[in-house]
Write a protein that holds these residues in place. Sequence first.
Motif: not given
Length: 932
Positions: A756-760, A799-805, A816-818
């Motif tokens: 999840v960190d290196q290959a989201p 849940f703190t991934h930038d894609c949700l910000d 948006p896909i993530y």
Amino acid sequence: MSDIQALLSAIDVFSRAPDKTSLETANAWLQDFQHSPEAWTKCNVLLSTAQVPLAAKLFAAQTIRTKVTFDLHQVDPQNLPALRDTLLENLGRYHDGPRNINIQLCLALSGLALQFSAWNNAVQQLIDSFGRNPATVPTLLQFLTVLPEEVAGNTRIPVTDQEYKERATQLLTANSKQVLDLLSMYIQATSVTLAVQAQIFGCLRSWLLAGEVSAEDLSNTSLFPCAFEALASDELFDSAVDVICELIHETQEIDENMAVIQLIVPRVIALKPQLIKDRQDPERVKGYAKIFSEAGETYRALLLQHTETFFPLVEAIGECSAYPDLDIVPITFPFWARLASMIGKKPSVTPLFIDAYRALMNVIIRHLHFPSDENMLTGQEAENFRSFRHIMGDTLKDCCLVLRSENCLLATYQMITDALARGPEAVSWQEVEAPLFALRSMGAEVDLSDQNAVPKIMDLVSQLPNHPRVRYAALLIIARYTEWIDKHPEYINPQLQYIARGFEDNDTEVCAAAGHALKYICQDCKEHLADFLPTLHNFLKTTGSSLAHDDRRQVYEAIGHVISAMPMERAAESLRTFSLDILADVHALAMKTTTPTPAELKKVGDGLDNLEILLHVVRGFGEELPAACQNSCLEAWAVFDSFLLKYGSSYDLTERVTRVLRHGLTLFGSSALPVAPAVVSRMSQGFVATGFSSFIWVAGKVVGQYGSEEDQTLRTTFQELYEQSTTKLVSILQAKSMRDIPDVLEDYVQMLLQIVDQAPDIFFQSAVLVNAFKASMAALELVHTDVVFATLELFRSIFTHDCLDPSAPSVPPKFPIYALAIRNVVDKEGYILVGYLLNGLVGDFPEESTSLVTSIIRSLAISWPVQLQAWIPPVLQQLPTTKVPNEEKSRFLTDINNAINNRQYERVKHAVNGLNRAAKKARDRRQGLQTA
């Protein structure tokens, strides 16, 4: 009455030999009962009914004490006087026992007194109720004993700091003189019994410990001489010792208590002759040792200022240190350590202290002697003695502070030479081994520039008797003095020769000590040993092959230290030389066409362990590989790949290979990139075939190390790893309980963290995301700290991934896909996740994980506010009230809803912490539940 009968039936379960289900059911029922408001009345019924079994009465008393601590809010304030009176009535009913019920009621009254601020005369009321009748005086003393302990020590009672300060002053400080006078009166009463006198001393000690009775006030009462006079009584001896020690401790502010000290010290010194008189009574000597040592520690500044006056204390402590009972000796050690710390800072030392520490050194070395009959100590006794020797070794270091290490070493060296001078027939091995052990202990204090004592010790080693215990001790001396040897390299070869002979010994402990010594001499003297490597290589080829595995492993560790100090090119050549020996055996086994023997498998497995430690010590050569290592990575991987293909179903061999691979990744760094796809692919296939966690452990390390690379082949293997391992784990969980595979779950989650960190893009866009999410959630049920932390960290990363910000100024194309993938999973599984989180929070999650839970729930509150408000109530309803009371659930729900509705998401932390505190309080309460 039926409710009372149900209660008695539940309690009665514990008096039998119940099955586990009955036990758990009864325990849960009783815990629920303890929380209920009805428990107050029903427990009083049990205590006031004569026909009730004793076990039920004890449970009732314990429950009332618990409810006073946790549930006093259930009692209407206007009913608190009635509760007090009921407790006093019950205390009177049980004034003559049973003692455990009496104690619980006294504790309940103490807790009530702390919280019931209108009860201003609590101590006086207890004195009036129980202090005038000789039959009830013991009950009063019991209450007065536990009162300061409960007020000062029961941190679970819910009062504010200000309330506590005020009530402690009213209950203790305001009554200390009255209590002291009362105890003085009782101790002199004509009809007082020894049992009551022992209670008086116990009560006095309790008030001293709480700091509520000053040494000066005590010295002005009859209790002061009575405490010392009580030492003559066998029945009162222990309680008198405790009081005297606590009294001495209370005078540690020397200047403020000098008048009292002048009264105490002569009485303490007057006890010195008792050490001889009571020599045959170890328990009495132990008591005297406590008194003398407490006085010595407390008055050590006065010892230095007025040495002649106070020195009898040192002499008495020295006699206690010399006592043969090794349960008594360590009582004196803190005194010697603290005094040495003070003396060691002074430019000169009084001859009296020099003599005292010289005598102490001799005493300790005498204590170090093993029994003349080696069979006297067996099993745990032998282990305890060996452990205690190391504690005594610390006291020898204290002697070095005072006497100076060179003098201590020379004196101990002289003990050995004097013993050896008597000839081999006249000296026991114990006489040599004990001072050798002392030299080893004092080696930590050696001056690395010493030219006097240590050379004599080094020269002595080769002259020592050929006894296993002596050789063992001598080898460990070499290991301790290697930093000195590094500064004096002329001693390296003689010591290496002695170490080499140690490997030839038939005694396994001697061989182990030789390995230990070799490791440290190579670690600390590595700059001088590059030319010694061929000798070590030859040693491994010859004598080394017969060593025990652990000893051989230490040799490889030693080799690693030497290699790490060599110039790069030469180090690489040496590492290759030693590694190829092991790889040759691995390759031969991989190519073997017949079934290998257990000995062949063991040889290769042990070799892999040795290669692991070698690589671990060497670690790496930096960014650019030396010429000797240019092709090593491909060559080594070819060997391991073929080996795993053949023996990958062997758990033991797989564990060892993967540990070597992990260190190989560190050694080769970016140079291992060409083989990384093959490694990941082999690891993925290995996990699918076997379910061994070590495969995905190493695969996760590869992802973490090379995850930022754009190599498409490598990223394809990452995706295969993710999808295949997830599918395999799901199938494992269908066949096994997750409690049987904590290692697999931990390594799987750790691998997901790397992905999840290196290959989201791989993590979020794969169809297995939902299964990975479910499998990770299941891991939260494990009572396993590392697994829980890793899993919570994973969910926080999601849940703190930038894609949700939504406030991000620019959004990468795939975000948006993530985000959609996360939302789809959470919409389906969010309720279950919240259940895991809250169950774990109030249950078995480690305390330090609360911040992770908070972060996850806060993220859910921001991104799924409506759903979270719908999920939490049914989850809370399912939480047992024994884990968190209903009112605390309601408070948490209110706090969370307010945080979400007002968009004050920082308040989520307040809500989670409140629920956690309530659960911790309930947990403490459950642990306090005892049944007869």
